[in-house]
Design a protein around this motif. Structure first.
Motif, short mmCIF file in Angstrom:
data_model
loop_
_atom_site.label_atom_id
_atom_site.label_comp_id
_atom_site.label_asym_id
_atom_site.label_seq_id
_atom_site.Cartn_x
_atom_site.Cartn_y
_atom_site.Cartn_z
N ALA A 44 -2.44 -2.33 -9.24
CA ALA A 44 -1.93 -2.21 -7.88
C ALA A 44 -0.76 -1.23 -7.89
O ALA A 44 0.38 -1.60 -7.70
CB ALA A 44 -1.51 -3.56 -7.33
N HIS A 47 0.84 -1.19 0.00
CA HIS A 47 0.00 0.00 0.00
C HIS A 47 0.88 1.25 0.00
O HIS A 47 2.04 1.21 0.40
CB HIS A 47 -0.91 0.03 1.22
N GLY A 77 -4.34 1.32 -2.46
CA GLY A 77 -3.90 -0.04 -2.76
C GLY A 77 -2.75 -0.02 -3.75
O GLY A 77 -2.77 0.71 -4.73
N GLY A 78 -1.73 -0.79 -3.48
CA GLY A 78 -0.58 -0.88 -4.36
C GLY A 78 0.62 -0.12 -3.82
O GLY A 78 0.48 0.89 -3.15
N ASP A 132 2.65 -1.43 -13.15
CA ASP A 132 1.51 -1.83 -12.33
C ASP A 132 1.59 -3.33 -12.05
O ASP A 132 2.11 -4.08 -12.87
CB ASP A 132 0.18 -1.57 -13.05
#
Length: 107
Positions: free
Chosen positions: A74, A49, A96-97, A105
């Motif tokens: 993400a 995150h 998120g990611g 990504d």
């Protein structure tokens, strides 16, 4: 079930002191709100995150804003301008990611 634990972990970090260290340069953006400039960072307690933080809010507790990118991407830095804008108004934004460079990504 994971979302429940994620939300609890996110709320546990909101308080007088920030649970994460500011490390990223916002590239001169940072939003237009009263807590500008907002910045983003990552933290080992929220692996996968990206966390966007307002500037110093003192001892004020701040709300948490959870962001999902959509498109099965993400990338926590896919929409930095809008997320820094939200954070500059006093929100702790969790996207998120992980923080990524442009064009990278995880699906």
């Amino acid at each position: 079930m994971q979302l429940k634990y994620f939300a609890i972990a996110a709320l546990a970090g909101v308080g007088a002191s920030s649970p994460v260290e500011r490390r990223q340069d916002s590239g001169g953006r940072g939003g237009n709100g009263p807590f500008k400039p907002a910045t983003y960072t990552t933290d080992s307690s929220l692996e996968g995150h990206t966390v966007y933080l307002p500037s110093d809010t003192g001892d004020t507790k701040i709300p948490v804003f959870l962001w999902g990118n959509g498109e099965c991407k993400a990338n926590g830095t896919k929409s930095p301008k809008i997320l820094e804008e939200i954070a500059s108004y006093g929100y702790l934004v969790i996207a998120g990611g992980r923080a990524r460079r442009a064009g990278v990504d995880d699906a």
